[in-house]
Every structure is written in C-alpha cells, then in structure tokens.
Design an enzyme around this catalytic site. Structure first.
Site, mmCIF file in Angstrom:
data_model
loop_
_atom_site.group_PDB
_atom_site.id
_atom_site.type_symbol
_atom_site.label_atom_id
_atom_site.label_comp_id
_atom_site.label_asym_id
_atom_site.label_seq_id
_atom_site.Cartn_x
_atom_site.Cartn_y
_atom_site.Cartn_z
ATOM 1 C CB SER A 25 -0.892 -0.004 1.241
ATOM 2 O OG SER A 25 -1.679 1.165 1.267
ATOM 3 C CG ASN A 131 -2.811 2.181 7.198
ATOM 4 O OD1 ASN A 131 -2.204 1.887 8.238
ATOM 5 N ND2 ASN A 131 -2.391 3.111 6.362
ATOM 6 C CB CYS A 134 -1.159 5.786 8.806
ATOM 7 S SG CYS A 134 -0.370 7.276 8.146
ATOM 8 C CB ILE A 197 6.115 -4.286 9.809
ATOM 9 C CG1 ILE A 197 7.334 -4.033 8.937
ATOM 10 C CG2 ILE A 197 6.294 -5.394 10.802
ATOM 11 C CD1 ILE A 197 8.604 -3.648 9.655
ATOM 12 C CB THR A 199 6.671 3.070 7.733
ATOM 13 O OG1 THR A 199 5.486 3.747 8.145
ATOM 14 C CG2 THR A 199 6.644 2.881 6.232
ATOM 15 N N GLY A 250 8.245 -5.288 3.851
ATOM 16 C CA GLY A 250 9.314 -4.503 4.471
ATOM 17 C C GLY A 250 10.630 -4.746 3.761
HETATM 18 C C1 DHB Z 1 1.697 7.262 5.129
HETATM 19 C C2 DHB Z 1 3.032 7.097 5.203
HETATM 20 C C3 DHB Z 1 3.530 5.902 5.603
HETATM 21 O O1 DHB Z 1 4.840 5.694 5.667
HETATM 22 C C4 DHB Z 1 2.731 4.870 5.947
HETATM 23 O O2 DHB Z 1 3.301 3.730 6.364
HETATM 24 C C5 DHB Z 1 1.403 4.997 5.851
HETATM 25 C C6 DHB Z 1 0.875 6.230 5.426
HETATM 26 C C7 DHB Z 1 1.187 8.597 4.748
HETATM 27 O O3 DHB Z 1 1.723 9.584 5.265
HETATM 28 O O4 DHB Z 1 0.265 8.720 3.950
#
Ligand code: DHB
Length: 319
Positions: A25, A131, A134, A197, A199, A250
């Site tokens: 995603s 999600n 985030c 995972i 981030t 990841g």
């Molecule tokens: C967003 C950034 C990310 O690194 C993540 O894991 C999920 C969403 C974002 O800022 O849109």
C-alpha cells in the site's frame, strides 16, 4: 524443477490468488501508474494507497527524505476520497483483471465502518486491508495498532461491516512492545490475516537548517533497512498464531528477499519502496521468486511457508 512448473497459487482466508506477490500500500496509488511497466493482472493482488472518506491533499512538502538503505516519508494520507476512488480507480483495476486489495484508513471507528461497507460491497475485490498503523496521523493516539484495545475495536467494526467472504487483513505497526499481543487482539476481533509491517516511526534533521527535514517532522521508515525487523515480526506472529495467514512486507527488493519472508512464515509478500527506483520490481520479484523456489525443488510456493521453522531432524547420537 523448472520455474514454470512451480505452483504459485496462494490462499489468504477466502481469497484465492494466482501467486503470493502483491504491491504494498501507498507505493503506487491505485495501480494505474504501474500499468505502463507491467500488466497489473499478473500480480497476486494490487494493494491500493489507503483510502479515507474525504479527499485529502496531505502534508506540506518536503514529504520524503532518503536514509541509508531506506526512505522516510510523511505524505499524510493524500488521496481522492472514497467517492472518487469507487467511481474511477477501483473500476479501472477491475477492468484490467487485477485482484484489488483495498486499504482503508479512518480517523474514527465510524469512518472505518463506513469505508468497510462501501468498499466491501463492491464485487470483485480480493480483500480489505485495514490500515490501523499509519505513522503520520495528527497524534499517536490515532495509531490504533499501538494499543490492543483500540486495534481490536477498529478491526471489529470493519469485520462487522464487511460482507462475509471478503477477508479483512489488519496492517500492524512494528513500533510496539509485543507485536504478537496486537496480532492476537486483532485476530480475536475478526481479522482473517495480518500484514506485517507498516513503516517504523523515524526522524531526520537537516544539519544546514538545524530543523527536521520533513514538514510533518516525523515520518515512516521503509526500504531494505527495515527488512530484518519485518522478518522478525513475521516469524514471531507466524509461530504464535500458526493458523493465521501472515503477509510479509518490508524492504523486499528481490525474489530472495521474498523467499526469506516465506521461510519465516509469510503466506504472501508485498513489494513497496523498491517500486520507486524500479517500477517493474513487483513482477521481477515474482519471476525471481519462482526461480528461487524451483532451484530448491519446491513444487508449491505454499510448501515454503514457515520452512525455516520446521523441526530440526534429531542428529544421530554417537555411541
Ligand atoms: C503514510 C506514510 C507511511 O509511511 C505509511 O506507512 C502509511 C501512510 C502517509 O503519510 O500517507
């Protein structure tokens, strides 16, 4: 074993996929921009950028900074909103013959529930990815995946409002003391699988301005540098919850990286950050994974899942 003879078919809950390789995603909107590089229908699934109820322009710039072996980003869930997504983006993916997994993000339980109803009732989607992790939300209290009670509430409303037969996958954060505790909570709340995972929360300071580089201050760290963290999370959850499909994500750049996740216990894998410097990475990873499996004599990709965890044959004792 020849690469073409390997059976790559993959089952994630009620979703039957051609192969175990997906996009991650957030790395290619709703897939349209990848189609100039490869046929999106070749992948096991295309996971869309998390969709929210309203259209959002996201955070101010700068939104991305490179790090050693990775990148840090704070986009702020930019996107067209659910109306435009359902009118334009999802129909395009379905027309291509792709299997969409729609990632949804809400800032309240009501928003998650509404998104689940609207997305889940669209025929042709392979799964809903929730999600709840985030890192770039207004406050850490909104990272539902950092608390087992909050995480299970969000997954519970999504499962309740998503039609039966459409798997609900919870995407979790590694920024917790026990990922097994969170995974257990979301599975008890009805998740049909977990995606491990999201981030890691990071920060980069610009030494010239002596200020954080990203306008959003903190950001999500991704890329090859996070891979051992992801493989560890997959291993822990796959061992603790052996009946639950785990999707590994990841820092995957090659078929060998994908195989490492499968050996750790991942049923399927997602390719994300690698897309930014090699947009064809997901299909290349698929081709390489097929060859890696064939070289090792795996007739079925599913036979490799959790292979690193099979019992060690007892050594013959010297007498
Ligand atoms: C967003 C950034 C990310 O690194 C993540 O894991 C999920 C969403 C974002 O800022 O849109």
């Amino acid at each position: 074993m020849l690469p073409d003879d390997v059976d790559l078919t993959t089952v994630v809950g009620d979703a039957h996929l051609l192969n175990p390789v997906m996009t991650a995603s957030g790395c290619a909107a709703a897939g349209r921009e990848l189609h100039q590089f490869f046929d999106v229908a070749e992948l096991g699934a295309v996971v869309t950028k998390s969709i929210m109820r309203e259209a959002r322009s996201g955070r101010p710039t700068p939104r991305m900074v490179e790090t050693p072996s990775g990148m840090l980003n704070s986009i702020g869930l930019q996107g067209p909103g659910i109306d435009s997504f359902l009118a334009r983006d999802l129909p395009w993916l379905l027309q291509q013959g792709a299997r969409p997994i729609v990632s949804i993000a809400g800032s309240s339980l009501g928003e998650y529930a509404e998104l689940a109803r609207r997305v889940g009732n669209t025929p042709g989607i392979a799964a809903v990815e929730v999600n709840i992790s985030c890192p770039n939300v207004e406050n850490r209290g909104l990272v539902f995946a950092c608390d087992p009670v909050q995480a299970s509430r969000a997954v519970n409303v999504v499962r309740r409002d998503t039609p039966r037969g459409v798997p609900v996958l919870a995407k979790l954060s590694p920024d917790v003391t026990s990922i097994v505790e969170i995974a257990t909570a979301v599975v008890e709340a009805g998740a049909d699988g977990v995606v491990l995972i999201n981030t890691l929360l990071g920060l980069h300071i610009d030494l010239e301005t002596a200020r954080p580089t990203l306008a959003g201050v903190t950001g999500g760290l991704s890329g090859p540098g996070v891979r051992p963290v992801a493989v560890r999370a997959v291993w822990q959850v796959a061992n603790a919850l052996p009946a639950v499909p785990v999707i590994g994500v990841g820092g995957i750049r090659t078929g060998r990286d994908a195989l490492e996740f499968m050996f750790a216990g991942a049923t399927a894998v997602q390719v994300g950050t690698a897309i930014f410097n090699d947009p064809g990475a997901p299909v290349r990873v698929l081709r390489e994974l097929r060859a890696e499996l064939a070289t090792r004599g795996f007739a079925k990709a599913s036979d490799a899942v959790g292979y690193a965890n099979r019992p060690i044959p007892s050594r013959r004792q010297d007498v």
